[in-house]
Design a protein around this motif. Structure first.
Motif, PDB file in Angstrom:
ATOM      1  N   LEU A 125      -7.011   2.099  -6.822  1.00  0.00           N
ATOM      2  CA  LEU A 125      -6.581   2.653  -5.535  1.00  0.00           C
ATOM      3  C   LEU A 125      -6.581   4.177  -5.571  1.00  0.00           C
ATOM      4  O   LEU A 125      -6.885   4.836  -4.570  1.00  0.00           O
ATOM      5  N   LEU A 150      -8.425  -3.382   4.638  1.00  0.00           N
ATOM      6  CA  LEU A 150      -8.412  -2.019   4.099  1.00  0.00           C
ATOM      7  C   LEU A 150      -9.455  -1.218   4.867  1.00  0.00           C
ATOM      8  O   LEU A 150     -10.633  -1.591   4.888  1.00  0.00           O
ATOM      9  N   PHE A 180       0.828  -1.203   0.000  1.00  0.00           N
ATOM     10  CA  PHE A 180       0.000   0.000   0.000  1.00  0.00           C
ATOM     11  C   PHE A 180       0.867   1.260   0.000  1.00  0.00           C
ATOM     12  O   PHE A 180       0.591   2.235  -0.710  1.00  0.00           O
ATOM     13  N   HIS A 188       2.259   2.675  -3.322  1.00  0.00           N
ATOM     14  CA  HIS A 188       1.369   3.148  -4.388  1.00  0.00           C
ATOM     15  C   HIS A 188       1.573   4.639  -4.660  1.00  0.00           C
ATOM     16  O   HIS A 188       1.524   5.462  -3.752  1.00  0.00           O
ATOM     17  N   TYR A 191      -4.157   0.521   5.347  1.00  0.00           N
ATOM     18  CA  TYR A 191      -4.125  -0.902   4.994  1.00  0.00           C
ATOM     19  C   TYR A 191      -3.234  -1.614   5.992  1.00  0.00           C
ATOM     20  O   TYR A 191      -2.118  -1.164   6.262  1.00  0.00           O
TER      21      TYR A 191
END
Lengths: 146, 128
Positions: A118, A140, A96, A99, A130
């Motif tokens: 996302l 999440l 996560f 990203h 997350y």
């Protein structure tokens, strides 16, 4: 679907088969709950989009080619000033923190047609995190403030 | 063999029709990961024809997921690669807002209604 109520918080939980045909049902429940929680239509649709994208990502990336795919559990917590959604899955976790938001429209011109989910989740919700749950499922957590 | 009057998939109905040289596909329902392969395969048949002009009418669309958004771009690219043109029209407000957010409105340039989209696609030299 289970329901739990106290004076300050209303909590709901929904567990659906790990199948893309479940997405419509999840969206429908999310939409109804967020309207019931007092969100106007536009805000409710953003919550719906975020939850749909999260479940779609689990099915496509987390569960991948696993057959049959495990279920997805969605928990909702409605408080006076917020709507919190926790989505639990048993798939491969993703990074996560790594990203990075795509740049549009370059993302498309570069030939990418995926990797938007996302981004939409983060755009639609006020808080997104997350983590692993105590029983080692992926979780999440998304919050929309009123 | 004549084209079917409509294609019915999970939570999505596609009604094909022809307006001049434009292949129009009217959507009714939601477009998500549950019906994306069937949706894309249906429309892609037209997009893969040389010089095809393809229009997806979104007036009846109730939900568009990011997988559907990506599919729109693949259809757009397929038409462009084959010397044709692809467009969408009558996008409901909340879906249009998502397309704006991901920059695809600037690429696809959705028309407000079907007749203006057909006019644009039918114009001489119209390509994606």
């Amino acid at each position: 679907m289970t329901t739990q109520t106290d004076q300050a918080t209303r909590a709901y939980a929904l567990e659906v088969p790990g199948d893309a045909r479940s997405l419509s049902l999840v969206r429908s429940v999310v939409g109804h709950l967020s309207v019931l929680a007092g969100f106007e239509e536009l805000q409710a649709s953003k919550i719906e989009i975020a939850v749909d994208e999260a479940c779609s990502n689990i099915l496509e990336h987390g569960y991948g080619d696993v057959t049959p795919k495990p279920p997805i559990r969605v928990e909702f917590e409605v408080q006076a000033n917020s709507f919190c959604v926790r989505i639990y899955d048993q798939g491969d976790p993703f990074d996560f923190a790594a990203h990075a938001a795509p740049t549009f429209p370059d993302h498309w011109h570069d030939g990418n047609t995926r990797g938007v989910g996302l981004f939409l989740i983060k755009e639609c919700m006020d808080e997104v995190s997350y983590d692993k749950s105590p029983d080692q499922r992926n979780c999440l957590r998304m919050v929309k403030m009123r | 063999m004549p084209a079917p009057q409509e294609y019915v998939f999970e939570h999505l109905c596609i009604r094909p029709l022809s307006e001049g040289d434009v292949d129009v596909f009217m959507l009714e329902g939601c477009l998500d990961a549950g019906n994306l392969p069937e949706f894309e395969a249906t429309i892609m048949k037209s997009c893969n024809l040389p010089g095809a002009h393809v229009l997806v009418d979104c007036e009846g669309l109730t939900h568009l997921s990011s997988s559907g958004i990506g599919s729109f771009y693949r259809l757009f690219n397929a038409c462009r690669s084959n010397g044709g043109a692809f467009s969408i029209c009558a996008v409901p407000g909340r879906i249009g807002a998502v397309l704006d957010l991901v920059g695809l409105s600037r690429v696809l340039k959705p028309a407000s209604n079907r007749s203006s989209a057909v006019a644009q696609l039918s114009a001489p030299g119209a390509t994606s």
